[in-house]
Design a protein around this motif. Structure first.
Motif, short mmCIF file in Angstrom:
data_model
loop_
_atom_site.label_atom_id
_atom_site.label_comp_id
_atom_site.label_asym_id
_atom_site.label_seq_id
_atom_site.Cartn_x
_atom_site.Cartn_y
_atom_site.Cartn_z
N THR A 34 41.44 58.67 36.32
CA THR A 34 41.92 58.57 37.69
C THR A 34 42.99 57.50 37.89
O THR A 34 43.71 57.52 38.87
CB THR A 34 40.74 58.27 38.65
OG1 THR A 34 40.11 57.05 38.24
CG2 THR A 34 39.73 59.41 38.61
N ASN A 35 43.06 56.53 36.97
CA ASN A 35 44.04 55.46 37.10
C ASN A 35 44.56 55.07 35.72
O ASN A 35 44.26 53.99 35.20
CB ASN A 35 43.43 54.25 37.81
CG ASN A 35 44.49 53.38 38.45
OD1 ASN A 35 45.63 53.31 37.97
ND2 ASN A 35 44.13 52.70 39.52
N LYS A 36 45.34 55.95 35.13
CA LYS A 36 45.82 55.74 33.77
C LYS A 36 46.75 54.53 33.66
O LYS A 36 46.74 53.81 32.66
CB LYS A 36 46.53 57.00 33.28
CG LYS A 36 45.60 58.20 33.14
CD LYS A 36 46.35 59.43 32.64
CE LYS A 36 45.41 60.61 32.49
NZ LYS A 36 46.10 61.83 32.00
N GLU A 37 47.58 54.30 34.70
CA GLU A 37 48.52 53.18 34.65
C GLU A 37 47.79 51.84 34.65
O GLU A 37 48.16 50.92 33.92
CB GLU A 37 49.49 53.26 35.83
CG GLU A 37 50.49 54.40 35.73
CD GLU A 37 51.52 54.36 36.84
OE1 GLU A 37 51.47 53.41 37.67
OE2 GLU A 37 52.36 55.27 36.89
N LEU A 38 46.76 51.71 35.47
CA LEU A 38 46.00 50.46 35.53
C LEU A 38 45.26 50.22 34.21
O LEU A 38 45.23 49.09 33.71
CB LEU A 38 45.01 50.49 36.69
CG LEU A 38 44.14 49.24 36.87
CD1 LEU A 38 45.00 47.99 37.00
CD2 LEU A 38 43.23 49.39 38.09
N ALA A 39 44.68 51.27 33.65
CA ALA A 39 43.99 51.13 32.37
C ALA A 39 44.96 50.67 31.28
O ALA A 39 44.64 49.80 30.47
CB ALA A 39 43.34 52.45 31.97
N GLU A 77 32.53 56.17 29.80
CA GLU A 77 33.29 56.20 31.07
C GLU A 77 32.80 55.16 32.06
O GLU A 77 33.58 54.52 32.75
CB GLU A 77 33.23 57.59 31.71
CG GLU A 77 34.00 58.66 30.97
CD GLU A 77 33.11 59.39 29.96
OE1 GLU A 77 32.03 58.87 29.63
OE2 GLU A 77 33.50 60.49 29.50
N GLY A 78 31.48 54.98 32.14
CA GLY A 78 30.93 54.00 33.08
C GLY A 78 31.32 52.58 32.72
O GLY A 78 31.65 51.78 33.60
N CYS A 79 31.31 52.28 31.41
CA CYS A 79 31.72 50.95 30.96
C CYS A 79 33.21 50.73 31.26
O CYS A 79 33.60 49.64 31.70
CB CYS A 79 31.47 50.80 29.46
SG CYS A 79 29.74 50.83 28.98
N ASP A 80 34.02 51.74 31.02
CA ASP A 80 35.46 51.63 31.29
C ASP A 80 35.72 51.40 32.77
O ASP A 80 36.51 50.54 33.15
CB ASP A 80 36.18 52.90 30.84
CG ASP A 80 36.22 53.05 29.32
OD1 ASP A 80 36.02 52.04 28.63
OD2 ASP A 80 36.44 54.17 28.84
N ALA A 81 35.05 52.19 33.61
CA ALA A 81 35.25 52.08 35.06
C ALA A 81 34.84 50.70 35.56
O ALA A 81 35.51 50.09 36.41
CB ALA A 81 34.46 53.17 35.79
N ASN A 82 33.72 50.18 35.03
CA ASN A 82 33.25 48.86 35.46
C ASN A 82 34.20 47.77 34.98
O ASN A 82 34.47 46.80 35.72
CB ASN A 82 31.85 48.61 34.90
CG ASN A 82 31.23 47.34 35.45
OD1 ASN A 82 30.96 47.24 36.64
ND2 ASN A 82 31.01 46.37 34.57
#
Length: 246
Positions: free
Chosen positions: A91-96, A56-61
């Motif tokens: 928290t931001n599925k569309e941006l991902a 999760e941390g890698c994804d968020a970064n």
């Protein structure tokens, strides 16, 4: 065209020349290249080891660094494949989802987005092209030999007009090198034997260099070559393509 350059952590640490070549190459091809300074590992090593839930941390970064770019370009097919398949955000599925569809392997971006078929550089050596598994079977950068279909190779095509290059036709165009991320750690003996077999094909064709789109595969082969005291060298395709003059 504006693109963000995504450099895998192992390339940043061990093979900066490949990263610099990718940066310079994109600039020569007319792109404005941005390099987000706070980017880190994409999380692939953890996912390969069965710990996808800890990325999760890698994804968020990754999302924080590359949000806002229409194109994200990376000189590593395996890292691109990981992002395309696994990048997520609760928290931001569309941006991902947007970023998953915006990331491209370097030669894929050059051929499919920039629409460049070949580059006139200068590399007077005999070269073997290693088709990495993630790039070939995941990103469809080249045709798989088990399919009854015409062979193609996007990275190979880009090398066709390099001055002086002697690009050999290997006996097994799409054989795995045995790296496989953490596979080379958990199954060391099998991994090394696969790498040795991959090298034998290149040796049979008397190559000076082995190139490819994944420095991870080339790193694995390089280690075996050095232990065998082989004169064959490895080089990322970006370093060959970057020999052309503007």
């Amino acid at each position: 065209m504006k693109a963000a350059l995504f450099i895998p952590c192992y390339v940043d640490q061990f093979y900066p020349k490949a990263a610099i070549a990718a940066y310079e190459l994109l600039q020569k091809l007319g792109c404005y290249v941005d390099f987000p300074m706070k980017q880190t590992c994409c999380g692939q090593p953890m996912a390969n080891s069965g710990y996808q839930h800890l990325t999760e941390g890698c994804d968020a970064n990754f999302i924080a660094n590359f949000a806002g770019f229409d194109y994200i370009v990376c000189p590593s097919g395996s890292c691109v494949m990981h992002v395309k398949e696994h990048l997520h955000s609760d928290t931001n599925k569309e941006l991902a989802a947007k970023l998953r569809s915006s990331v491209y392997e370097l030669t894929e971006f050059i051929t499919d987005i920039l629409k460049i078929e070949s580059i006139e550089g200068d590399f007077p050596f005999r070269v073997g092209m290693h088709q990495s598994c993630h790039g070939q079977r995941g990103l469809k950068l080249s045709q798989m030999s088990e399919l009854n279909a015409p062979f193609f190779s996007k990275p190979g095509q880009l090398l066709t007009k390099i001055k002086g290059i002697d690009l050999v036709s290997l006996s097994r165009k799409d054989e795995c090198c045995g790296f496989g991320g953490t596979f080379c750690v958990t199954e060391e003996a099998i991994s090394v034997k696969m790498g040795q077999d991959r090298i034998k094909d290149h040796e049979k064709h008397h190559v000076d260099y082995i190139t490819g789109v994944d420095m991870s595969c080339l790193m694995h082969l390089e280690g075996i070559l050095k232990r065998q005291k082989s004169p064959i060298k490895t080089i990322h395709i970006a370093e060959i393509l970057n020999t052309f003059k503007v």
